[in-house]
Each structure stands twice: as C-alpha cells, then as structure tokens.
Motif scaffolding. Structure first.
Motif, mmCIF file in Angstrom:
data_model
loop_
_atom_site.group_PDB
_atom_site.id
_atom_site.type_symbol
_atom_site.label_atom_id
_atom_site.label_comp_id
_atom_site.label_asym_id
_atom_site.label_seq_id
_atom_site.Cartn_x
_atom_site.Cartn_y
_atom_site.Cartn_z
ATOM 1 N N THR A 513 0.865 -1.165 0.000
ATOM 2 C CA THR A 513 0.000 0.000 0.000
ATOM 3 C C THR A 513 0.904 1.218 0.000
ATOM 4 N N ASP A 514 0.482 2.217 -0.734
ATOM 5 C CA ASP A 514 1.348 3.409 -0.755
ATOM 6 C C ASP A 514 0.875 4.435 0.258
ATOM 7 N N SER A 515 -0.097 4.045 1.049
ATOM 8 C CA SER A 515 -0.629 5.014 2.005
ATOM 9 C C SER A 515 0.281 5.138 3.219
ATOM 10 N N GLU A 516 1.122 4.142 3.407
ATOM 11 C CA GLU A 516 1.709 4.022 4.735
ATOM 12 C C GLU A 516 2.909 4.918 4.975
ATOM 13 N N ASP A 517 3.562 5.267 3.865
ATOM 14 C CA ASP A 517 4.751 6.074 4.121
ATOM 15 C C ASP A 517 4.405 7.555 4.126
ATOM 16 N N ALA A 518 3.898 7.995 5.222
ATOM 17 C CA ALA A 518 3.598 9.418 5.365
ATOM 18 C C ALA A 518 4.842 10.123 5.866
#
Ligand code: HEM
Lengths: 523, 322
Positions: A513-518
C-alpha cells in the motif's frame, strides 16, 4: 527510628519519587514553568533595566513594594521560579538514570525471541515457500537489523531481529543536554562579570578595565574584583550612518592595550572584540557636546559631556556643571555663589520651520543646544550621589541655585550664550560616544555545547523508530514472519513487506500500500 | 512602478487569488459527495479508525454535481500554486529592491510565515498525505495571516545595525519556516478536535448542528491526529534551532545570549508548550487526548509572540513597536 516506622516512610518516599519522575509530572512541571515565565515579560526586570523598575515604583508607589516582595521584578531568580525548574531538574535526573540503566541493558541484550503466537502481531505473513536461512541472515544484515538465531528442542528455528536503539540513545542524550545547559547557566551566574562604559572619542577619555571605571557593572558570586584581566581601551573615532529610515551602521574604531601589546579594532554591532577571555561589545552610542564656559574673571573651562538619548532621533539631554567657576586672580578668592550649571537638550537636526524644539532626524544636520542656566551652589561637595545628566533639583528647590533664564535659550554651533554676570557659554563642537559592554561568561561555551548536543540528539529521538522482526521455521516445514513497532508510526507494514520480500523472494507478489509512508517515517 | 510598489501589487494579488482558491475548495468540500478517495481510506487504515464515507444524500439534490465540484477543487489547487508563486515573487522583489534579506520587520516576517505555511501545505497535498479539498482550511488560515500582516505594514527600508548580521538570516529564516509549518500543524489540531467532537456527538446519539457539521467531510479523527503529530515532530527541531540561533545572534548584537527580553520569554514559553505537547502525545491515553489542545495553545503563544509582544512590551527586538 525503628524498622516499623521506617518502612512506611520508605514506601511513602518511594511513591513520591515515583510520582515526581513520572512523565505526567514532567508535563505539569513544563506547563508550570511556561506559566511562571510570563510575569517576567509583563513587569520590568531588574536584571534588564533597573531604571524601568524605579519608574514602576514611581508610577505605582503602593503596588510596587507588594510586587517586589513577590519577586515580580526578579522573576527568573525568584524562589518560586527556581523551585519549579529545580523540581524539573530533579525529575529529569530521576527520569534519565533508570532509563539509562535500562537502555544500556537493552543495548547488550539479544532481541527477545519470537512470541508463541505470531499471528496476533500487527504485521504477520505466512510464507508458502520456507525462507532460506542464509538469505534471511544476509537480508537482515543488509537492512542493519541486529539479529539472533535460536534453535529450539522441538525443531523450531527462529531469528529475532531488532533495530532503532538510536531513538532512546538520542532521547537520553537530549534530556541530559538540558542539564548541561542549566549547568552552563549556573556557571555563568557564579563566574561571569560585565561592565558598561560610556566612552567618548579621544585620548583623554581612555579607560582601563576595572570596576571603578564602569558606569554600571555586575559580578558573579565567585569573581574576585582584582582578578579582572588588565587592558585599556580608547575610542579613536565613532561613525554612525543614517538614511531616511534610521541608522544603518555604527562603526567604532578603538585602540586597546593589553600586556604591552597595542592593537586597533573596528568594533561594530554584531562584531565584538575578544581580549583575554573578555568580549567587548558595541551596544549603543550617543552625542557628546563640547562647550566652553568663561566666567566673569576670564577663567575658561572646557567640557565634553555625554548626553543621554531621549528618542530615536537622538534628541539628547544632559548637563554642564562648573563648580570651580568664580576664582578672582586679583583677590585670590572665589566669588561666593558663582558655581554655574546648565540643563541642556541637544537637538541634532533643529528645524526652525516646524516650530518645535525637538528634531526628527538623528544625524548632525543642524545641531543646537537648548539651555537653562543656574548659578549659586551646585551642591556637589555634599558626598551624595548625583546625576551627571541634570542639575540637582533639590538645590533649585531649596533656593541655593538660582535659575537665570525662564525661557530656554537656543544656540547653534559656535554661538555663545551670555549670562547676566557677563560670563559666557560657547557651543564648540559635537563629538560622539560609544557605549561598550565588556563581558566575560565562562558558562557560555558550556551552554553552547549543551545546545549543540541537544539539537543533534533531538533528531534521532524524534525520527528513529524502534521495531522488531521475527522469522520462524516451524517443524512442519512452514515458516512465518512478523513485525512489531515499539513506537507509533505508519510505515511498519511497508517496511516489513520489503524485508519479507528479501527474506523469501519466492513469495507471490506482495500487496503493497502506498498510504503508509507518510511524512516523518524515515529511519 | 518601483520595486516596492510591484511587491505590494503582487502581495494584494496573492490575497485575491487565495480568496478565489478558498471559494473553489469550498465548492469541492461541500458538494463532492462520493465515498472517500482510495488513498484517503488507506490513510485512515494507517490510523485507528476509518472514515465512514457515509454520504447518504442523493447527488441530485445538490446544486453542484460531484464532477463539477471536483473540477472546482482542481481549479482551487491551481490557484493555490499560482498565489504561492506570486507571493514568493513578491518577497523576492522586495529582496531585490531593498538589497537585503526580506525579514526586516514584522510585516515581512508575517508574509514569510504565510509563504512557509502554504508551501508546507502544497508539499503535503502533492505527496498525497492530505486530500485536496482540505485546502479550504489551509487557504483560510494563510489568508488570515496575510490579512493580519497588512495591519503592521511597513515601507520597505534598510535595517537597523543590530539586524545587519548573517545570524538574522539564519535565526529568522528558521523561525519563519517553523512558524509556517506549525501554522499547518495547528490547522490539523483544530480539525482533529472538531472531528472528534462530531464523532462523540454522533456516538452519543445526538444530532450535530451547523458549525460542527462542517467536520463531516473531514478525514477520520485518528488520521488528523497523526498528521498533527508528524508535522509537529518535523517543526520542533527547526523551532529549537531557530531559538538557539537567536541566542547566538543576541550574543553578538547585545553582548549576552539570553536575558529574558519579552521576545525571548515568549519564545521560551512556546518551546516549553510544544515540548509538553510531545510529552503528552507519548504518555498515557488521557494525556494524549489533551495533546491537540496543547498544540493549539502552542500556536496561540507563537502568534502572541509575533504580534502582541512586538506591540505591547518594550524590548530590544527591533520590531518592538513594528
Ligand atoms: C526540561 C524539561 C524537558 C524537556 C524540554 C523535554 C523535552 C522532550 C522532548 C522534545 C521529547 C520528544 C522526544 C519524543 O517524542 O520521543 C521528549 C521525550 C521524552 N521525555 Fe522529555 N523533556 C523534559 C523533561 C522530561 C522529564 C522530567 C521526563 C521524566 C519523566 C521526561 C521523559 C521523557 C520521555 C520518557 C520521553 C520519550 C518519549 C518516547 O519517545 O517514548 N522528559 N522530551
């Protein structure tokens, strides 16, 4: 004390110690410190400006003594402010020491073994194809994890890996650096000294570094008055540049002598001079009008008197005093009541057309002196401290000094004011003076070191995350991996997926998921 | 037109462009009633809860169709980029015109904070950390800051000698950038508090009324809270560095590194409040739920230091009295 009373006492003490070193208390003490700092900005502080405190006393004669008793004018050295920050320091030390011990233990200990049930951890995957042990070790090493391999009796093999101890190291160092900064401040208050000196241009006003020569000074508790470094300073030339918007540059050329060496220095704001561990700063400037008084017997007295600026346009006030006037050479006697003094205002750029005395510009465009003359007894020999910036008001009130002109007399450069007895005051010139501050603070470098450590340690303390990763080979030939973050962050799954891919590359394509690297989730 | 006039014209243009952007975002915020975007749902998954995405209203009732609302949002972001570029150009023009670093007075400082805040925002949107429609709140906050700066407007002029040092560049730049980032952090803290209150009312079975219903379209409370934290984690070291650089500057300019000048007092207070925020965030549950209030308090102190302290308290800082 018997054992029976000692035990509850000890547990009482332990409970309080626990309370004091808890994070909650630290939080409350931090907020208390913030609150306690406020009055220091609303009331004038002696450490910054004693004259403002005096002015406050005059404006609020009833309130000021009460406030003073509550240390409102010395907030940052007050018992209540000190109490809060001392408690905070105690709490800090009480917090750091146990954490330091635990951290050192954790640094040496091997990462704990995989838990029995790995599937309850926040990150968990079962691998279809068992991971290769050598690959796994290499991958973890590549990702800079500390890893231990354990073989169990039932044939299970685990690798436990851990990373991110730097966070706690940074955290401990950060908190310790606060103590270092406070230590530097303490050293400073005990061993530092400073002196302020108004220095007019010219050889005759040169001065040497000892307390008698300063207009104002402060000594730390452990500073010997005789221990100050010996050097002398003279102001050769002072220049101020102005534009419409105000001053743009001050430039003081000074000559100093120290242990037989002579040097010159271009002293500017933001450009101090260091002599023998003391720093010389340029912190202000002003005008020194030069005037000559000629009494009725023809005795002349030249005076260079620094005036105090009253506003940004450098309209300045001061006084000329001639206590030795009136000596009659023929009789060999001094005329009684011939002491003469002038209250004066120097206007750097006088503009007649405005109808106002005070000018609007700070440079010497059209300098004038506005003078009020007094004769009689200046009251200078009575041993009481007195201001050099005005004629003694008590002497005027008591009638010992007689005011000679009701309206101020305004004279320009080169002009002369004549008094009724035939004596004269001539406005010869305007020179400049610089206000120097000489300061020695051995705590400064300690504070600086503490600040640097604090900054460097703060980054890992905030950014690094501590996390664990486990691989287990079960006896039935399956293997599983799991991850756990010890600090709150979003990137765990992404990072673990990447690790898993390296550990077991035969895995079917991982779902990422690309959401996780904030933001903030770099390691 | 002189450089100063050009800079001023661009400054006014920025406010107008941001106001237009705000309107466009408001359309998107109000009328793009579809399930939250994929990335948003995933963002929420990183947190504790997920955004409900419960928008039951039938689109036909809305005066603006969701597609048109999204179009408005795209216009909003384009206008935000435009406004930010013009604002940067305005600052650079002032820099060229005065021939010095453009943080010489309160007006310039405030404008710098606005620019830093908007750049922070655009970076967050660009990186996909926040949905575009929240630009409504960012442009609102930044326009307020710009509007306030007008009240302390100062002609572009030279610096007093104490400000003529490269430490001012370091110190004030760090302070400006930290203040800009913290402004956005404060916006998120407030949005989180709003959303949290709305959630609580709903779970209590009460109906929410107007000002609070605005929060319906916000991302999940937990997502907002994490963003708040991350922004502060990023800004705190910068703020710390800025204060230290200020102390170094004070050493060279005034002969002492710290003397509890009102400006220094309030910088210290702000720093301590932010340190308290970070502690509250990492200690127990109850302290953690108070943490966003500390973040808001921290920014209130920053604003107080920027405005009231300059205007009310006498001090050495050159813009005391603007
Ligand atoms: C002068 C006062 C203090 C200041 C300015 C200060 C500042 C900070 C800052 C900025 C952090 C952030 C690092 C992070 O979030 O991990 C932090 C973390 C922390 N502080 Fe302090 N602190 C102070 C006093 C204390 C005291 C007295 C304690 C002891 C109870 C304490 C315990 C902690 C702990 C345990 C953390 C780590 C939180 C974590 O990362 O898990 N602090 N502190």
């Amino acid at each position: 004390m018997t054992a029976r009373t000692a035990r509850p006492l000890r547990s009482f003490g332990r409970r309080w110690w626990h309370q004091l070193t808890s994070m909650r208390t630290a939080l409350l003490l931090l907020l208390a410190l913030a609150l306690a700092a406020i009055p220091g900005s609303t009331f004038p502080q002696r450490s910054i400006s004693p004259t403002d405190v005096d002015a406050y006393y005059e404006r609020h004669p009833d309130l000021a003594p009460v406030l003073d008793r509550l240390w409102a004018f010395d907030v940052y050295t007050s018992p209540w402010f000190s109490a809060i920050y001392l408690l905070l320091v105690v709490s800090l030390v009480g917090c750091i020491l146990p954490r330091l011990a635990a951290h050192l233990r954790a640094l040496r200990a091997a990462p704990p073994d995989a838990p029995k049930r790995m599937d309850i951890l926040p990150y968990h995957r079962r691998l279809e194809v068992p991971a290769d042990r050598n690959r796994a070790r290499a991958a973890l090493e590549h990702h800079r994890f500390r890893a231990v391999e354990r073989e169990h009796d039932d044939g299970t093999v685990t690798i436990a890996a851990e990373k991110g101890h730097l966070r706690e190291s940074g955290n401990l160092l950060f908190h310790a650096s606060i103590i270092l900064i406070l230590a530097g401040v303490a050293v400073g208050s005990l061993f530092s000294w400073y002196g302020n000196r108004i220095l007019s241009e010219g050889e005759q006003f040169a001065y040497c570094n000892n307390l008698q020569q300063y207009d104002e000074y402060g000594l730390g508790a452990y500073v010997e008055e005789t221990g100050l470094p010996r050097f002398c300073i003279r102001l050769d030339d002072f220049e101020a540049e102005f534009t419409d918007g105000g001053p743009t540059a001050y430039d003081a050329e000074i000559t100093y002598t120290h242990q037989g060496d002579t040097g010159t220095y271009d002293l500017r704001v933001n450009h101090p001079l260091n002599i023998d561990g003391a720093n010389v700063f340029l912190i202000g400037h002003g005008y020194t009008p030069v005037a000559t008084y000629t009494d009725r017997h023809g005795n002349t007295f030249e005076t260079h008197q620094p005036f105090l600026a009253m506003d940004d346009a450098l309209n300045s006030e001061g006084a000329f005093k001639f206590p030795d006037a009136g000596f009659d050479h023929e009789t060999g006697r001094v005329d009684p009541g011939a002491e003469t003094g002038f209250d004066a205002v120097l206007v750097p750029t006088f503009d007649d057309s405005t109808g106002m005395l005070l000018g609007a510009r700070p440079e010497l465009g059209n300098p004038v002196l506005a003078l009020t003359a007094y004769q009689g007894d200046l009251g200078m020999g009575d041993g009481l401290p007195e201001s050099v910036y005005n004629v003694d008001e008590d002497q005027i009130a008591s009638g010992d000094l007689e005011k000679l002109n009701d309206e101020v007399e305004v004279i320009g450069l080169g002009d002369t004011m004549e008094l009724p007895d035939g004596s004269t005051l001539t406005f010869d010139d305007v020179e400049q003076y610089a206000v120097l501050q000489v300061r020695h603070d051995p705590g400064g470098p300690i504070v600086l070191a503490g600040a640097l450590v604090l900054l460097v340690a703060l980054l890992p303390a905030l950014i690094v995350r501590r996390r664990r990763y486990w691989i287990r080979w079960n006896p039935d030939g399956t293997s599983e991996v799991a991850g756990l973050n010890r600090n709150d962050y979003d990137g765990l799954a992404a990072e673990c997926d990447e690790l898993t891919a390296d550990v077991a590359p035969a895995e079917p394509p991982r779902t990422r998921t690309d959401s996780e690297d904030a933001i903030g989730s770099t390691s | 037109m002189t450089g100063a006039a050009a800079a001023n014209a661009m400054f006014v243009a920025t406010i107008l462009v941001y106001a237009a952007a705000m309107f466009a975002y408001a359309l998107e915020y109000a009328f793009d009633k579809r399930a939250p975007e994929r990335s948003e749902a995933l963002m929420a998954a990183g947190g504790e809860g997920t955004d409900g995405g419960t928008f039951a209203d039938s689109p036909s009732e809305a005066p603006v169709s969701p597609a048109a609302a999204r179009g408005a949002g795209r216009i909003g972001i384009a206008l935000t980029y435009l406004g930010t570029a013009v604002l940067a150009a305005s600052i650079i023009t002032r820099l060229i015109y005065t021939g010095r670093w453009p943080w010489g007075n309160m007006f310039e400082y405030t404008v710098g904070v606005a620019l830093a805040g908007m750049v922070t925002w655009l970076v967050l949107v660009q990186a996909g950390h926040v949905p575009r429609r929240l630009g409504l709140f960012a442009t609102f906050a930044v326009t307020m800051v710009l509007g306030t700066s007008v009240r302390v407007y100062t002609e572009a002029g030279p610096l007093v000698p104490a400000l003529d040092s490269y430490w001012i560049v370091i110190h004030v730049t760090a302070a400006v950038v930290a203040s800009g980032i913290l402004l956005i952090g404060c916006v998120f803290a407030i949005l989180h508090l709003l959303k949290r209150r709305l959630d609580r009312r709903i779970s209590d079975g009460k109906t929410a009324r107007f000002p609070l219903t605005v929060a319906e379209r916000l991302p999940a409370a937990a997502v907002l809270e994490r963003l708040t934290f991350k922004i502060h984690v990023f800004a705190f070291p910068l703020l710390t560095f800025g204060i230290f650089a200020g102390a170094v500057w004070a050493h060279f300019a005034w002969g002492r590194y710290w003397a509890w000048d009102p400006k220094e007092v309030w910088a210290f207070i702000a720093w301590v409040v932010y340190a308290a925020y970070l502690h509250a965030r990492v200690s127990g549950r109850s302290a953690r739920s108070h943490a966003p209030w500390l973040a808001v308090l921290g920014y209130a102190v920053m604003l107080f230091n920027l405005t009231a302290v300059n205007l009310v308290f006498p001090g050495l800082h050159s813009y005391a009295g603007v």
